[in-house]
Write an enzyme that holds these catalytic residues in place. Structure first.
Site, PDB file in Angstrom:
ATOM      1  N   ASP A 187     -11.865  -5.850  10.112  1.00 27.11           N
ATOM      2  CA  ASP A 187     -11.905  -7.285  10.379  1.00 27.11           C
ATOM      3  C   ASP A 187     -13.154  -7.658  11.175  1.00 27.11           C
ATOM      4  OD1 ASP A 187     -10.848  -5.745  12.428  1.00 27.11           O
ATOM      5  OD2 ASP A 187      -9.330  -7.184  13.037  1.00 27.11           O
ATOM      6  N   ASP A 209       0.826  -1.209   0.000  1.00 27.67           N
ATOM      7  CA  ASP A 209       0.000   0.000   0.000  1.00 27.67           C
ATOM      8  C   ASP A 209       0.858   1.256   0.000  1.00 27.67           C
ATOM      9  OD1 ASP A 209      -2.663  -0.010  -0.382  1.00 27.67           O
ATOM     10  OD2 ASP A 209      -3.236   0.189   1.721  1.00 27.67           O
TER      11      ASP A 209
HETATM   12  O1  LIG Z   1      -3.976   1.660   4.829  1.00 26.57           O
HETATM   13  C1  LIG Z   1      -3.576   0.572   5.256  1.00 26.57           C
HETATM   14  C2  LIG Z   1      -3.371   0.302   6.639  1.00 26.57           C
HETATM   15  C3  LIG Z   1      -2.906  -0.958   7.029  1.00 26.57           C
HETATM   16  N1  LIG Z   1      -2.639  -1.901   6.093  1.00 26.57           N
HETATM   17  C4  LIG Z   1      -2.154  -3.250   6.526  1.00 26.57           C
HETATM   18  O2  LIG Z   1      -2.975  -3.724   7.556  1.00 26.57           O
HETATM   19  C5  LIG Z   1      -2.271  -4.647   8.354  1.00 26.57           C
HETATM   20  C6  LIG Z   1      -2.583  -4.440   9.821  1.00 26.57           C
HETATM   21  O3  LIG Z   1      -2.121  -3.211  10.256  1.00 26.57           O
HETATM   22  P1  LIG Z   1      -1.350  -3.004  11.648  1.00 26.57           P
HETATM   23  O4  LIG Z   1      -0.744  -1.652  11.634  1.00 26.57           O
HETATM   24  O5  LIG Z   1      -0.483  -4.181  11.918  1.00 26.57           O
HETATM   25  O6  LIG Z   1      -2.560  -2.931  12.651  1.00 26.57           O
HETATM   26  P2  LIG Z   1      -2.823  -3.705  14.029  1.00 26.57           P
HETATM   27  O7  LIG Z   1      -3.509  -2.766  14.961  1.00 26.57           O
HETATM   28  O8  LIG Z   1      -1.644  -4.413  14.536  1.00 26.57           O
HETATM   29  O9  LIG Z   1      -3.871  -4.740  13.471  1.00 26.57           O
HETATM   30  C7  LIG Z   1      -4.953  -5.325  14.148  1.00 26.57           C
HETATM   31  O10 LIG Z   1      -6.145  -4.560  13.963  1.00 26.57           O
HETATM   32  C8  LIG Z   1      -6.528  -4.322  12.612  1.00 26.57           C
HETATM   33  C9  LIG Z   1      -7.871  -3.608  12.631  1.00 26.57           C
HETATM   34  O11 LIG Z   1      -7.719  -2.328  13.143  1.00 26.57           O
HETATM   35  C10 LIG Z   1      -6.650  -5.638  11.859  1.00 26.57           C
HETATM   36  O12 LIG Z   1      -6.866  -5.374  10.509  1.00 26.57           O
HETATM   37  C11 LIG Z   1      -5.370  -6.439  12.007  1.00 26.57           C
HETATM   38  O13 LIG Z   1      -5.460  -7.673  11.348  1.00 26.57           O
HETATM   39  C12 LIG Z   1      -5.112  -6.668  13.481  1.00 26.57           C
HETATM   40  O14 LIG Z   1      -3.918  -7.412  13.653  1.00 26.57           O
HETATM   41  C13 LIG Z   1      -0.800  -4.492   8.017  1.00 26.57           C
HETATM   42  O15 LIG Z   1      -0.409  -5.628   7.285  1.00 26.57           O
HETATM   43  C14 LIG Z   1      -0.761  -3.254   7.143  1.00 26.57           C
HETATM   44  O16 LIG Z   1       0.225  -3.363   6.153  1.00 26.57           O
HETATM   45  C15 LIG Z   1      -2.846  -1.649   4.754  1.00 26.57           C
HETATM   46  O17 LIG Z   1      -2.600  -2.508   3.906  1.00 26.57           O
HETATM   47  N2  LIG Z   1      -3.304  -0.422   4.357  1.00 26.57           N
END
Ligand SMILES: O=c1ccn([C@@H]2O[C@H](COP(=O)(O)OP(=O)(O)O[C@H]3O[C@H](CO)[C@@H](O)[C@H](O)[C@H]3O)[C@@H](O)[C@H]2O)c(=O)[nH]1
Ligand SMILES: [Mn+2]
Length: 445
Positions: free
Chosen positions: A326, A27
């Protein structure tokens, strides 16, 4: 290198490689990420046969070398050196912010990188779909088929909504539908890796079991983490979310979707028949993924305006409207009648990184808080829409999360009120009368 490890650990699954395709969403739209994957594709031709031959369980290279494996195989030193060389090369390219000419080894790579023109920025660029490994052509060093590896960076234009991760996943769902259209889809975050090569088989045991409810839509594995500090002072492990509540929900319609480590039936994303005939979940892809027509339609479905006037995000694919895409998507799937199952093997199927400092922890909590309230207070609130669609118990499970951020109000009050009351000498609790009487409880054995 984190996301490279994510992809390598999945490519090395104990699963027929000709039936496995890994799609990586970038992204950030960076040619440095593409470069890292070009290197990873080369390394994979050594890593996959190494894992297969030696029956390595830890198939994420970084984790494997970190664990100092006791059974050191004859080729381990060589493969370790290869990995370290790749890592240094990628990290130095990322540090410099540019790819030296001598790092580009063939015409195909040159062409791929040339798409990053001067106008190409993170928020304004065309779609890039680059096939890095093609199962029907590429072989590993032992002559065995490689899985497909495809780099995808969706088109972005300023001012057009991109719907964050949900938007990125919907592009991956469509691109993979045009290129391979496998009936089962695993989503994995870039900060996680596979920790068990048998995981697809575990998930398929449920999805292919003829005795299973035909409405079983997804198999959810818990999120487990590595690198959490000893006392997990920020409660990043979130055991109630990832381990305890899903077990309870498993007895109802099934656990909620937690964003990663989840095997879906592709059908669940189809909702209603989609605009492009080639995107229906049962169409069979007959052309190879490197085919010009296939690539053209992959680029087409990754365009910024592809979703305009369609049901993507509302009735099909990952649902938009909440920062917790999610939770919201899983909830809507349950409302449509799909069921889910919790699969929690002893050896964690996936390992990820949890917040280990206050800043990250607060920003994650804020994002989750906003995302959950967006569900609780809008059209599809679990206490109205949910209760009617999925019944009182599942509705309650979802409502418990949708309104959970509101707990921050009493908790904040409770954190400050007693101290203030103490300073002011005011009692905040009702007075208790103490009677001077003694009770004796006599237990006899
Ligand atoms: O605009 C965006 C924002 C995030 N991501 C991807 O989303 C994933 C999750 O993002 P992360 O920053 O790791 O968020 P977390 O808070 O750790 O994620 C938790 O919470 C999210 C919901 O807020 C869920 O989508 C995730 O699966 C869950 O692990 C990563 O692979 C990012 O690369 C994108 O592809 N595009
Ligand atoms: Mn994360």
């Amino acid at each position: 290198m984190g996301v490279v490890n994510t992809a390598l650990s999945m490519m090395a699954y104990d699963y027929p490689t000709e039936k496995l395709s890994v799609y990586v969403s970038d992204d950030g739209g960076s040619k440095l990420t593409l470069f890292a994957f070009m290197e990873a594709a080369r390394f994979a031709t050594h890593w996959l046969p190494f894992c297969r031959k030696n029956k390595v369980v830890e198939r994420c290279p970084e984790a494997y070398f970190e664990s100092n494996p006791s059974s050191w195989f004859p080729e381990t030193d060589q493969i370790k050196l290869m990995y370290e060389t790749m890592k240094i090369k990628v990290e130095s390219v990322v540090e410099k912010g540019t790819i030296p000419h001598d790092h580009i080894t063939n015409e195909q790579e040159k062409q791929a990188v040339s798409r990053w023109t001067d106008e190409f920025t993170q928020a304004n660029h065309p779609a890039v779909v680059q096939v890095l490994l093609e199962g029907s052509k590429d072989r590993d060093i032992t002559g065995h088929t490689m899985p497909n590896l495809v780099y995808v960076s969706r088109e972005k234009r300023p001012g057009s909504p991109h719907h964050f991760k949900a938007g990125a996943l919907n592009v991956l769902i469509r691109v993979s539908a045009t290129m391979t259209n496998a009936p089962v889809v695993l989503t994995l975050d870039s900060d996680m890796h596979s920790n068990d090569p048998q995981t697809p088989l575990r998930a398929l045991c449920y999805l292919l079991d003829p005795d299973m409810d035909p409405n079983l839509g997804f198999v959810q594995f818990p999120q487990a983490f590595h690198g959490i500090n000893k006392n997990d002072i920020y409660a990043g492990e979130c055991i109630h979310v990832y381990q305890i509540h899903p077990i309870g929900m498993d007895g109802l319609a099934g656990p909620f979707h937690v964003g990663t480590g989840c095997f879906f039936r592709r059908e669940v994303f189809s909702g209603v028949p989609s605009r492009t005939p080639g995107l229906s979940s049962d169409h069979l892809v007959s052309k190879s993924i490197g085919n010009k027509e296939v690539l053209a339609s992959a680029h087409h479905v990754a365009a910024w305006n592809y979703e305009n006037q369609t049901n993507w995000g509302t009735k099909i694919g990952y649902r938009y409207g909440s920062l917790c895409e999610d939770y919201f998507t899983g909830y809507r799937l349950h409302c449509e009648g799909w069921k889910s199952i919790f699969c929690n093997p002893k050896r964690p199927a996936f390992l990820g990184r949890a917040p280990i400092n206050l800043n990250v922890c607060l920003s994650q909590s804020k994002r989750w808080g906003v995302g959950l309230l967006e569900v609780g207070f809008f059209k599809h609130s679990p206490i109205v829409f949910g209760l009617m669609e999925i019944g009182p118990l599942m509705g309650l499970c979802y409502a418990n999360y949708a309104f959970r951020p509101l707990w921050s109000i009493p908790i904040t009050i409770y954190a400050f009120l007693p101290q203030l009351a103490l300073l002011k000498g005011v009692s905040i609790f009702p007075k208790v009368c103490v009677h001077s009487s003694i009770s004796i409880i006599d237990f006899r054995l």
